[in-house]
Design a protein around this motif. Structure first.
Motif, PDB file in Angstrom:
ATOM      1  N   TRP A 138       5.965   5.873  -6.202  1.00 29.68           N
ATOM      2  CA  TRP A 138       4.322   5.526  -6.344  1.00 29.68           C
ATOM      3  C   TRP A 138       3.606   6.633  -5.751  1.00 29.68           C
ATOM      4  N   GLN A 193       0.992  -3.330   0.970  1.00 29.70           N
ATOM      5  CA  GLN A 193       1.191  -3.941  -0.054  1.00 29.70           C
ATOM      6  C   GLN A 193       1.959  -2.926  -1.295  1.00 29.70           C
ATOM      7  N   LYS A 248       5.580  -2.499  -0.626  1.00 29.11           N
ATOM      8  CA  LYS A 248       6.175  -3.545  -0.767  1.00 29.11           C
ATOM      9  C   LYS A 248       6.399  -3.950  -2.436  1.00 29.11           C
ATOM     10  N   ARG A 249       5.198  -3.577  -3.046  1.00 29.35           N
ATOM     11  CA  ARG A 249       5.508  -3.786  -4.474  1.00 29.35           C
ATOM     12  C   ARG A 249       6.146  -2.819  -5.160  1.00 29.35           C
ATOM     13  N   SER A 250       6.286  -1.658  -4.728  1.00 28.91           N
ATOM     14  CA  SER A 250       7.119  -0.602  -5.490  1.00 28.91           C
ATOM     15  C   SER A 250       8.642  -0.606  -4.797  1.00 28.91           C
ATOM     16  N   ARG A 251       8.807  -1.194  -3.930  1.00 32.78           N
ATOM     17  CA  ARG A 251      10.268  -1.073  -3.046  1.00 32.78           C
ATOM     18  C   ARG A 251      10.550  -0.044  -2.734  1.00 32.78           C
TER      19      ARG A 251
END
Lengths: 390, 292
Positions: free
Chosen positions: A268, A319, A322-325
Motif C-alpha cells: 500500500w 488501520q 492492518k488491512r493490507s497485512r
C-alpha cells in the motif's frame, strides 16, 4: 510476463515518459480542439473538468526527466522539487497545450506557485482551490459546495458551455467506476504483490493523469486481469510494507523498484493519492455539487495534506497497516515536504505504541543514487523477516 | 540426498569480482541457530568480465552437481550481495545480515566480522544469535579493498596467491597512502622505480589496508573474536597486518581469525537464513518456495 501484460505496462510507461504531453495534444486534435485543464496533486474534482467536455491533466512535476534551469530562479533553495520542475515545464512550453491550471490546497509552496502562475501566464485560467479546514458539513461542507460552484461556473466559461447537472452526474458515475477499478488494483497488490509489482501499479495509476477517465478505467481493469493471470510470477519471501509520504512530489520510478528489489513488497502507498479521492462512490442523485462536497467532507482519506481536526492522527495509518497485512512502514517523503515531514513524528509514535516497525528516508523527484535507500530498505526487510513475528 | 529430517538450502553471494555459492543441509526445527548444519557443496566462480547472469548460472549449476541434487530439492534459494536480480531467488538477504550469520557459523565464538570484498569493506558487530548490532563501511574510496590490491599485484607481476606469503617476508615495509587508492597506486609506481622490493611494497600496502580495516572495526565497537570474510580472507599478509593494526589502535582486545571458507561466508549465511525462513513461512502457512 505475458504479451498482454507487456503491452499494457509499455503503454503506461510511454505515458509516464511523455514529458511534452504529446498525448494531450493528440486528444485535443481528435476532439476538435477541445480544451484541457491541468492540475497539481493531490485532490481536485476532476468530474467538473470532465463534465465540461475538457480533459483533466494531472501534472506531477518533472519526474526527474528534465533539467531544472529556470525553475530554480523562482524558488529559494530550502523547498521541495516539484514547484521548480512544474515552473520549468511551463517555461519550456511543455504545458502550452493546457488552457487552465488548478492548484489545490496542499501547502504554502503550492499556494505561492499559483500566484507565480498568474504573473507568468495571465492569459491562462488559473485557480487556487481552497479546501475545507472544518469538516462539519454545515460549515466546511457549505463552504466547499460554494467553492465548487464557483469552479463549475469558471470551467463552464472556459469550455464555452454551461455544465449541466446531468453532465456532472454522468461524469461522477465515470469517476466512481474508475475509483472502483483502482480499488481492485490495490486489493490485488495487498493479496498478491508478486503479481502486481509496485512499480507497474504505479505506472498504471500514473496513466490516469493523462488518459480520459473511461480509457484509464479500461487500462486498470485490463492490467488487473492480466496480472492475475500471470502465474509465472512466483511469490518471493519479502517483507510486506506500507510506503507513506509520497502524496505530492512523486518518488523516482527507480526508487519504487529499488524498494522491491531490496526485499520489500510495497502493499500500500499514497503515491497518486488523488486518483483514489474520495474513498468510495460519490452520490449520483440529487445536487451533484453537494454530492462532491459531501464526499470530500465525509470520505477524504487521512493524509498529512488534509486538515485533521483532532484525535489520534496515527490511527488511520495503523488501520491501513492492518488491512493490507503489512509488517512495517517505510516513510518515504520528499525533502522539505512540510506536510509529510511534520506529521511523521506523530505517525511514528502511533506505530511505536502498537509495535509496528518503521524506517524513514527522504528523496527528491530527480534523485539519481539509490544505494543508501537500497541498504536501508534491505536491512529493514531483513530485520522484519528474521527478528520480527512474521 | 536429504532425509525427511533435514532441509537443503542454497546461498548465492553475487560479488563484483566473483559469485560464491554454498549449499547447506540443516536439521529441521533447529531455529535460527541450526546446530550441526553442514556445507554439502561450495563453488567460487570469478567473473572475468563475463555476463554476471551467466556466471551465476554456472556457479549455481556447478554447486548443484557437486552436491548431487537438483534445484527442486532445494527448499529455499537465498541471494545476497548484488543477487537481487537473480530470478531463481526465493528471497534476498542484505550483505551484512548474511556475513554476520556466515561468520557465526564458521566460528561460534565470533562477535564481529570484517568482510573485505573487491570494491568495499565493512565491519559488522553482532550478538550470539547473529543479529547485527552495529556496522561501518568504507566510503567511496577503494583503498581498503580487493580490487585495489589486485591492481597493485598486477603492477608488481605477482599472482594473488603469492601476495600474502610474499608480503610476510617484507622486513622494511614502505609507507603508502591509506586515504586514496589513486595516490597509493602512484606511490607504488614510484617505489618500483626506486628499487623497493615487491615484498616490502606489499607489506606496506597491507599495513595501510589493515589500518583502515582496524579503524572500521573500532568504529563498529567490535571486541573479541573477529572473523575476516570475503575475497581477502585468504590473504595471510593482510591477516597478520590486521592483527598488528588492531593491537596498535588500543581499546578492547580484537582476536583476528580467518576460516578456509571465509570467502563463502555471505553465501553460507544466506543459505542458513533461508533454512530458518523456510520453516518460519511453513509455520505461518505462507506458500513461498524455491523456483525450480
Amino acid at each position: 510476463m505475458s504479451a498482454g501484460l507487456d503491452a499494457i505496462v509499455e503503454r503506461a510507461d510511454a505515458l509516464y515518459h511523455d514529458i511534452d504531453l504529446t498525448c494531450v495534444k493528440q486528444w485535443r486534435e481528435a476532439h476538435g480542439g477541445a480544451r484541457a485543464v491541468g492540475y497539481m496533486p493531490i485532490y481536485v474534482p476532476r468530474e467538473i473538468i470532465d463534465a465540461a467536455g475538457m480533459l483533466p491533466v494531472g501534472i506531477m512535476g518533472g519526474r526527474g526527466q528534465i533539467e531544472i534551469i529556470r525553475g530554480d530562479a523562482w524558488f529559494q533553495s530550502y523547498i521541495c522539487q516539484i514547484p521548480r520542475s512544474t515552473i520549468e515545464l511551463a517555461l519550456t512550453g511543455r504545458l502550452d497545450c493546457l488552457d487552465g491550471f488548478l492548484f489545490p490546497s496542499i501547502c504554502d509552496v503550492i499556494r505561492n506557485l499559483s500566484g507565480m502562475w498568474r504573473v507568468l501566464f495571465p492569459q491562462k485560467y488559473t485557480r487556487y482551490l481552497d479546501v475545507p479546514q472544518n469538516f462539519d458539513p454545515a460549515v466546511g461542507g457549505r463552504f466547499f459546495a460554494h467553492e465548487l460552484g464557483g469552479l463549475r461556473d469558471d470551467l463552464g466559461k472556459l469550455a464555452g458551455r454551461a455544465i449541466s447537472d446531468d453532465d456532472l452526474r454522468a461524469s461522477i458515475a465515470r469517476y466512481n467506476e474508475n475509483r472502483r477499478a483502482i480499488e481492485e488494483l490495490i486489493a490485488l497488490r495487498a493479496e498478491a504483490p508478486h503479481r502486481a509489482p509496485a512499480w507497474e501499479a504505479y505506472l498504471i495509476l500514473y496513466a490516469g493523469n493523462l488518459l480520459p477517465v473511461e480509457e484509464h478505467t479500461a487500462m486498470v481493469r485490463d492490467y488487473v486481469a492480466a496480472a492475475k493471470a500471470a502465474t509465472d510470477r512466483a511469490p518471493r519471501d519479502q517483507a510486506r510494507v506500507v510506503m507513506l509520504g509520497s502524496f505530492c512530489e512523486q518518488p523516482p520510478l527507480m526508487l519504487v523498484k529499488t524498494l522491491e528489489r531490496a526485499g520489500c513488497y510495497v502493499v500500500w502507498d499514497d503515491t497518486a493519492l488523488g486518483r483514489r479521492w474520495p474513498q468510495g462512490d460519490v452520490a449520483t442523485d440529487g445536487d451533484p455539487i453537494v454530492a462532491l462536497s459531501d464526499a470530500f467532507i465525509s470520505r477524504s482519506p487521512a493524509t498529512a495534506a488534509k486538515y485533521q481536526p483532532e484525535g489520534d492522527r496515527g490511527e488511520p495509518l495503523v488501520q491501513i497497516v492492518k488491512r493490507s497485512r503489512a509488517e512495517g512502514v517505510v516513510f518515504g517523503a520528499p525533502s522539505f515536504c512540510d506536510p509529510a515531514l511534520l506529521d511523521q513524528p506523530m505517525l511514528q509514535d502511533a506505530l511505536d505504541k502498537v509495535g509496528i516497525p518503521w524506517t524513514a528516508f527522504k528523496y527528491a523527484e530527480n534523485l539519481g543514487q539509490f544505494q543508501v535507500i537500497r541498504e536501508q530498505a534491505g536491512t529493514f526487510a531483513d530485520s522484519i523477516r528474521l527478528w520480527g513475528e512474521a | 540426498m536429504t532425509s525427511k529430517a533435514t532441509i537443503l538450502t542454497a546461498g548465492i553471494d553475487v560479488g563484483s569480482s566473483a559469485v560464491k555459492v554454498a549449499i547447506v543441509e540443516s536439521e529441521k526445527g533447529s531455529g535460527r541457530e541450526r546446530p550441526g548444519a553442514k556445507i554439502v557443496a561450495r563453488t567460487v566462480e570469478r567473473n572475468r568480465r563475463r555476463d554476471p547472469g551467466q556466471v551465476v548460472t554456472l556457479a549455481f549449476e556447478t554447486a548443484l552437481e557437486h552436491a548431487g541434487v537438483k534445484r527442486g530439492d532445494l527448499a529455499y534459494i537465498a541471494t545476497t550481495g548484488e543477487g537481487e536480480s537473480v530470478e531463481e531467488r526465493t528471497g534476498h538477504f542484505y550483505g551484512m545480515t548474511a556475513h554476520a550469520r556466515g561468520a557465526l557459523y564458521l566460528d561460534p565464538s565470533a562477535r564481529a566480522v570484517i568482510d573485505v570484498g573487491a570494491l568495499h569493506a565493512r565491519a559488522v558487530r553482532f550478538d550470539e544469535r547473529g543479529r547485527v548490532l552495529d556496522y561501518r563501511m568504507t566510503s567511496q574510496c577503494a583503498s581498503g579493498t580487493g580490487q585495489f590490491l589486485e591492481n597493485i599485484a598486477r603492477y608488481l607481476g605477482v599472482t594473488l596467491d603469492e601476495v600474502g606469503p610474499l608480503s610476510q617476508t617484507g622486513q622494511n615495509p614502505e609507507k603508502v597512502s591509506g586515504i586514496c587508492a589513486v595516490l597509493a597506486e602512484t606511490d607504488v609506481i614510484n617505489m618500483v622505480s626506486r628499487g623497493i622490493s615487491a615484498a616490502n611494497i606489499l607489506r606496506g600496502i597491507h599495513d595501510s589496508m589493515a589500518t583502515t580495516l582496524a579503524k572500521l572495526l573500532r568504529s563498529a565497537r567490535a571486541v573479541g573474536v573477529v572473523q575476516v570474510t570475503g575475497g581477502l580472507s585468504a590473504d595471510t599478509g593482510l591477516l597478520s597486518e590486521l592483527a598488528l593494526a588492531a593491537a596498535k589502535l588500543g581499546g578492547g582486545k580484537l582476536d583476528v581469525q580467518a576460516h578456509p571458507d571465509g570467502v563463502l561466508a555471505g553465501a553460507i549465511g544466506a543459505a542458513l537464513w533461508g533454512a530458518f525462513r523456510t520453516e518460519r513461512l511453513q509455520s505461518l502457512g505462507v506458500g513461498v518456495t524455491a523456483t525450480a
